[in-house]
Design a protein around this motif. Structure first.
Motif, PDB file in Angstrom:
ATOM      1  N   CYS A   6       6.230  -6.529   4.851  1.00 56.31           N
ATOM      2  CA  CYS A   6       6.443  -5.793   3.614  1.00 56.31           C
ATOM      3  C   CYS A   6       6.697  -4.339   3.981  1.00 56.31           C
ATOM      4  O   CYS A   6       6.894  -4.009   5.141  1.00 56.31           O
ATOM      5  CB  CYS A   6       5.244  -5.930   2.671  1.00 56.31           C
ATOM      6  SG  CYS A   6       3.688  -5.269   3.323  1.00 56.31           S
ATOM      7  N   ASP A   8       5.745  -0.006   2.646  1.00 57.19           N
ATOM      8  CA  ASP A   8       4.828   0.807   1.857  1.00 57.19           C
ATOM      9  C   ASP A   8       5.658   1.656   0.904  1.00 57.19           C
ATOM     10  O   ASP A   8       6.876   1.493   0.817  1.00 57.19           O
ATOM     11  CB  ASP A   8       3.887   1.639   2.740  1.00 57.19           C
ATOM     12  CG  ASP A   8       4.599   2.666   3.597  1.00 57.19           C
ATOM     13  OD1 ASP A   8       5.804   2.901   3.400  1.00 57.19           O
ATOM     14  OD2 ASP A   8       3.941   3.254   4.469  1.00 57.19           O
ATOM     15  N   ARG A  14       5.362  -2.601   7.054  1.00 55.34           N
ATOM     16  CA  ARG A  14       3.943  -2.949   7.036  1.00 55.34           C
ATOM     17  C   ARG A  14       3.820  -4.461   6.991  1.00 55.34           C
ATOM     18  O   ARG A  14       4.812  -5.179   6.947  1.00 55.34           O
ATOM     19  CB  ARG A  14       3.238  -2.328   5.813  1.00 55.34           C
ATOM     20  CG  ARG A  14       3.210  -0.808   5.841  1.00 55.34           C
ATOM     21  CD  ARG A  14       2.282  -0.348   6.960  1.00 55.34           C
ATOM     22  NE  ARG A  14       2.175   1.088   7.010  1.00 55.34           N
ATOM     23  CZ  ARG A  14       2.722   1.843   7.952  1.00 55.34           C
ATOM     24  NH1 ARG A  14       3.456   1.308   8.900  1.00 55.34           N
ATOM     25  NH2 ARG A  14       2.555   3.149   7.969  1.00 55.34           N
ATOM     26  N   LEU A  16       1.223  -7.853   5.391  1.00 54.22           N
ATOM     27  CA  LEU A  16       0.075  -8.455   4.730  1.00 54.22           C
ATOM     28  C   LEU A  16      -0.321  -9.676   5.548  1.00 54.22           C
ATOM     29  O   LEU A  16       0.537 -10.410   6.026  1.00 54.22           O
ATOM     30  CB  LEU A  16       0.422  -8.914   3.313  1.00 54.22           C
ATOM     31  CG  LEU A  16       0.638  -7.840   2.277  1.00 54.22           C
ATOM     32  CD1 LEU A  16       1.160  -8.473   0.994  1.00 54.22           C
ATOM     33  CD2 LEU A  16      -0.654  -7.109   1.991  1.00 54.22           C
ATOM     34  N   LEU A  27      -7.147 -11.938   2.058  1.00 57.99           N
ATOM     35  CA  LEU A  27      -5.871 -11.228   2.027  1.00 57.99           C
ATOM     36  C   LEU A  27      -6.119  -9.833   2.586  1.00 57.99           C
ATOM     37  O   LEU A  27      -6.899  -9.063   2.038  1.00 57.99           O
ATOM     38  CB  LEU A  27      -5.344 -11.142   0.604  1.00 57.99           C
ATOM     39  CG  LEU A  27      -4.041 -10.395   0.382  1.00 57.99           C
ATOM     40  CD1 LEU A  27      -2.903 -11.036   1.157  1.00 57.99           C
ATOM     41  CD2 LEU A  27      -3.707 -10.347  -1.092  1.00 57.99           C
ATOM     42  N   GLY A  29      -4.504  -6.300   3.564  1.00 58.04           N
ATOM     43  CA  GLY A  29      -3.353  -5.427   3.364  1.00 58.04           C
ATOM     44  C   GLY A  29      -3.282  -4.355   4.431  1.00 58.04           C
ATOM     45  O   GLY A  29      -4.187  -4.229   5.261  1.00 58.04           O
ATOM     46  N   THR A  34      -0.404   0.965   0.362  1.00 54.11           N
ATOM     47  CA  THR A  34       0.038   0.109  -0.720  1.00 54.11           C
ATOM     48  C   THR A  34       1.145  -0.778  -0.184  1.00 54.11           C
ATOM     49  O   THR A  34       2.058  -0.300   0.481  1.00 54.11           O
ATOM     50  CB  THR A  34       0.577   0.959  -1.888  1.00 54.11           C
ATOM     51  OG1 THR A  34      -0.468   1.810  -2.347  1.00 54.11           O
ATOM     52  CG2 THR A  34       1.076   0.085  -3.011  1.00 54.11           C
ATOM     53  N   ALA A  35       1.065  -2.070  -0.453  1.00 54.79           N
ATOM     54  CA  ALA A  35       2.100  -3.004   0.002  1.00 54.79           C
ATOM     55  C   ALA A  35       3.168  -3.116  -1.072  1.00 54.79           C
ATOM     56  O   ALA A  35       2.867  -3.339  -2.240  1.00 54.79           O
ATOM     57  CB  ALA A  35       1.495  -4.373   0.293  1.00 54.79           C
TER      58      ALA A  35
END
Length: 58
Positions: A6, A8, A14, A16, A27, A29, A34-35
């Motif tokens: 993913c 940011d 990034r 997850l 989960l 992250g 922030t994903a």
């Protein structure tokens, strides 16, 4: 373990991570981030969460 690539909020790469641990799904992250996921990445996350949930139920 499943890893979903993913980004940011400022478009850095990034990841997850989804883990099935005993009767729980974890989960993880990006730390302190922030994903931000595309539609395709959300599909990958949905599949990973479904598979992890099935493993956790065993």
């Amino acid at each position: 373990m499943w890893r979903i690539n993913c980004g940011d909020v400022i478009n850095r790469d990034r990841c997850l991570t989804v883990l099935a641990e005993r009767d729980r799904v974890v989960l993880v992250g990006p730390p302190g981030e922030t994903a931000v996921l595309t539609a395709g990445q959300l599909s990958q996350l949905r599949v990973a969460l479904r598979e992890a949930a099935e493993q956790a139920e065993r």
